[in-house]
Design a protein around this motif. Sequence first.
Motif, PDB file in Angstrom:
ATOM      1  N   THR A  82      42.894   7.893  -8.529  1.00 19.15           N
ATOM      2  CA  THR A  82      43.185   7.425  -6.859  1.00 19.15           C
ATOM      3  C   THR A  82      42.875   6.102  -6.570  1.00 19.15           C
ATOM      4  O   THR A  82      42.134   4.935  -8.078  1.00 19.15           O
ATOM      5  CB  THR A  82      42.454   8.273  -6.466  1.00 19.15           C
ATOM      6  OG1 THR A  82      40.841   8.456  -7.066  1.00 19.15           O
ATOM      7  CG2 THR A  82      42.571   9.697  -6.276  1.00 19.15           C
ATOM      8  N   GLY A  83      43.319   5.711  -5.621  1.00 20.83           N
ATOM      9  CA  GLY A  83      42.190   3.565  -5.843  1.00 20.83           C
ATOM     10  C   GLY A  83      43.335   2.480  -5.377  1.00 20.83           C
ATOM     11  O   GLY A  83      42.583   1.810  -6.091  1.00 20.83           O
ATOM     12  N   VAL A  84      44.598   3.698  -6.391  1.00 22.40           N
ATOM     13  CA  VAL A  84      45.581   2.313  -6.466  1.00 22.40           C
ATOM     14  C   VAL A  84      45.845   1.414  -5.428  1.00 22.40           C
ATOM     15  O   VAL A  84      45.728   1.855  -4.575  1.00 22.40           O
ATOM     16  CB  VAL A  84      47.092   3.251  -6.799  1.00 22.40           C
ATOM     17  CG1 VAL A  84      48.064   2.114  -7.212  1.00 22.40           C
ATOM     18  CG2 VAL A  84      47.206   4.447  -7.573  1.00 22.40           C
ATOM     19  N   LEU A  89      40.386   1.763  -9.478  1.00 21.83           N
ATOM     20  CA  LEU A  89      41.341   2.433 -10.227  1.00 21.83           C
ATOM     21  C   LEU A  89      40.075   3.738 -10.553  1.00 21.83           C
ATOM     22  O   LEU A  89      39.390   3.603 -11.113  1.00 21.83           O
ATOM     23  CB  LEU A  89      41.552   2.305 -10.857  1.00 21.83           C
ATOM     24  CG  LEU A  89      43.099   3.359 -11.479  1.00 21.83           C
ATOM     25  CD1 LEU A  89      43.883   3.173 -10.939  1.00 21.83           C
ATOM     26  CD2 LEU A  89      44.293   2.677 -12.592  1.00 21.83           C
ATOM     27  N   TYR A  90      40.182   5.272  -9.978  1.00 19.73           N
ATOM     28  CA  TYR A  90      39.348   5.932 -10.571  1.00 19.73           C
ATOM     29  C   TYR A  90      40.209   6.941 -11.334  1.00 19.73           C
ATOM     30  O   TYR A  90      41.404   7.342 -10.682  1.00 19.73           O
ATOM     31  CB  TYR A  90      38.728   7.093  -9.310  1.00 19.73           C
ATOM     32  CG  TYR A  90      37.663   6.393  -8.833  1.00 19.73           C
ATOM     33  CD1 TYR A  90      36.783   5.997  -8.911  1.00 19.73           C
ATOM     34  CD2 TYR A  90      38.290   5.101  -7.060  1.00 19.73           C
ATOM     35  CE1 TYR A  90      35.190   5.215  -8.273  1.00 19.73           C
ATOM     36  CE2 TYR A  90      37.233   4.313  -6.455  1.00 19.73           C
ATOM     37  CZ  TYR A  90      36.079   4.341  -6.786  1.00 19.73           C
ATOM     38  OH  TYR A  90      34.698   3.568  -6.707  1.00 19.73           O
ATOM     39  N   PRO A  98      38.589  -1.598 -13.065  1.00 22.50           N
ATOM     40  CA  PRO A  98      38.085  -2.444 -14.154  1.00 22.50           C
ATOM     41  C   PRO A  98      37.023  -2.064 -15.324  1.00 22.50           C
ATOM     42  O   PRO A  98      35.915  -3.239 -15.566  1.00 22.50           O
ATOM     43  CB  PRO A  98      37.969  -3.504 -13.718  1.00 22.50           C
ATOM     44  CG  PRO A  98      37.650  -3.502 -12.201  1.00 22.50           C
ATOM     45  CD  PRO A  98      37.802  -1.667 -12.121  1.00 22.50           C
ATOM     46  N   MET A  99      36.915  -0.732 -15.337  1.00 21.01           N
ATOM     47  CA  MET A  99      35.586  -0.099 -16.427  1.00 21.01           C
ATOM     48  C   MET A  99      35.709  -0.942 -17.391  1.00 21.01           C
ATOM     49  O   MET A  99      34.376  -1.644 -18.135  1.00 21.01           O
ATOM     50  CB  MET A  99      35.441   1.249 -16.153  1.00 21.01           C
ATOM     51  CG  MET A  99      34.738   1.406 -17.375  1.00 21.01           C
ATOM     52  SD  MET A  99      35.517   2.907 -18.303  1.00 21.01           S
ATOM     53  CE  MET A  99      36.568   2.970 -18.498  1.00 21.01           C
ATOM     54  N   PHE A 200      48.399  -0.155 -12.738  1.00 18.57           N
ATOM     55  CA  PHE A 200      49.838   0.877 -13.308  1.00 18.57           C
ATOM     56  C   PHE A 200      50.574   0.422 -14.589  1.00 18.57           C
ATOM     57  O   PHE A 200      50.589   1.613 -15.334  1.00 18.57           O
ATOM     58  CB  PHE A 200      51.039  -0.232 -12.351  1.00 18.57           C
ATOM     59  CG  PHE A 200      51.237   0.900 -11.503  1.00 18.57           C
ATOM     60  CD1 PHE A 200      51.514   1.807 -11.040  1.00 18.57           C
ATOM     61  CD2 PHE A 200      51.292  -0.021  -9.823  1.00 18.57           C
ATOM     62  CE1 PHE A 200      51.809   2.524  -9.743  1.00 18.57           C
ATOM     63  CE2 PHE A 200      51.431   0.201  -8.773  1.00 18.57           C
ATOM     64  CZ  PHE A 200      52.020   1.446  -8.289  1.00 18.57           C
ATOM     65  N   ASP A 201      49.776  -0.916 -15.118  1.00 17.98           N
ATOM     66  CA  ASP A 201      50.074  -0.674 -16.237  1.00 17.98           C
ATOM     67  C   ASP A 201      48.949  -0.149 -17.838  1.00 17.98           C
ATOM     68  O   ASP A 201      49.002   1.205 -18.327  1.00 17.98           O
ATOM     69  CB  ASP A 201      49.359  -2.842 -16.901  1.00 17.98           C
ATOM     70  CG  ASP A 201      50.103  -2.618 -18.645  1.00 17.98           C
ATOM     71  OD1 ASP A 201      51.000  -1.748 -18.717  1.00 17.98           O
ATOM     72  OD2 ASP A 201      49.093  -3.082 -18.923  1.00 17.98           O
ATOM     73  N   ALA A 202      47.607   0.487 -17.010  1.00 16.96           N
ATOM     74  CA  ALA A 202      46.221   0.873 -16.751  1.00 16.96           C
ATOM     75  C   ALA A 202      47.189   2.014 -16.898  1.00 16.96           C
ATOM     76  O   ALA A 202      46.520   2.746 -18.318  1.00 16.96           O
ATOM     77  CB  ALA A 202      45.230   0.306 -16.628  1.00 16.96           C
ATOM     78  N   MET A 203      47.741   2.511 -15.525  1.00 18.76           N
ATOM     79  CA  MET A 203      47.990   4.216 -15.809  1.00 18.76           C
ATOM     80  C   MET A 203      49.257   4.595 -17.445  1.00 18.76           C
ATOM     81  O   MET A 203      48.814   5.505 -17.069  1.00 18.76           O
ATOM     82  CB  MET A 203      48.203   4.741 -14.470  1.00 18.76           C
ATOM     83  CG  MET A 203      47.523   4.598 -13.623  1.00 18.76           C
ATOM     84  SD  MET A 203      47.324   5.438 -12.162  1.00 18.76           S
ATOM     85  CE  MET A 203      48.747   3.791 -11.071  1.00 18.76           C
TER      86      MET A 203
END
Length: 291
Positions: A82-84, A89-90, A98-99, A200-203
């Motif tokens: 969520t949070g896109v 981003l969660y 960005p953790m 999107f790349d992280a997901m």
Amino acid sequence: MTSPMNNFARFDPQQFSWKRVFLLVAAVQLVLIVTLVVYWRFFRAEFFPYPINEDGTVTVAGGDQPLLIGYGAQIPPPWTFTGVGTDTLYLAGLPFEPMRRPDPADALPMPLSDRLRTVQLLLEAAEDAYQTADDKQEGMRRFAAELEKSMGTVMEMVALDVPGETLVCRFVGDLPEITVNFVHEPHWIEPREALRHRQFDAMRVFIEWMAATPDGVFGFGEHYILVSDNPDARAEHLRVLQALRGVSAGLRRVPTPDDVRHALADDTLCAKYDGLIRDYLSFRAAGTAVR
């Protein structure tokens, strides 16, 4: 007056040209190709090969997947992002990105990465100048003055809005402009397009890694980050997680590190997973840990 029928009757087949038709079709195709290239160039973050829910979230089915640990607790599938498009981003309600943001210059070609690192150094020097001021307004002016030293070489424009407590700086070349907000110490506001692309790349990376590594462990949190494809690491993590759940269930109060150390009866293991244990205890104390 000439009727439409007479106009049609005067149609000369010899004036018809297939060459013109082919040129027209080619022109239309060229426009479509250019439009697609432009769309890809500016909206490439939207090209995401996995389903996106109607509310903009992304759900990963999971199943026989690696062990997922978020802030010290095991997170069972399905997993939902969520949070896109927002600043954070969660994943399963926990901060995911960005953790663990990498250096954005690492994946860029050499000339662009060098320019980006130069900009980062300039911003850090400007922030240092800000910290030397006695008040916020003077700090903002010192911040801007530090950047203005590079006008014509790195900086193209520096616009300081003292009442609005913001600064906009534009760089020479193809780097996007940055807005600096001074409301709560200076911090840079990332362009929305770049932020969405990174999320999107992280997901995508997460989904592909989880699908390809069924015996691995993916852990994220404030003090503990791990990506491992070692089955032994999975078994060891399960042992630590079981001890954490047991300690939490057996006490009416929030557990302490000593409680965990006593439950594990293994100082080496406690030291090895100190970050994971700290994440679990801090989020357990706040009542936000995933159970």
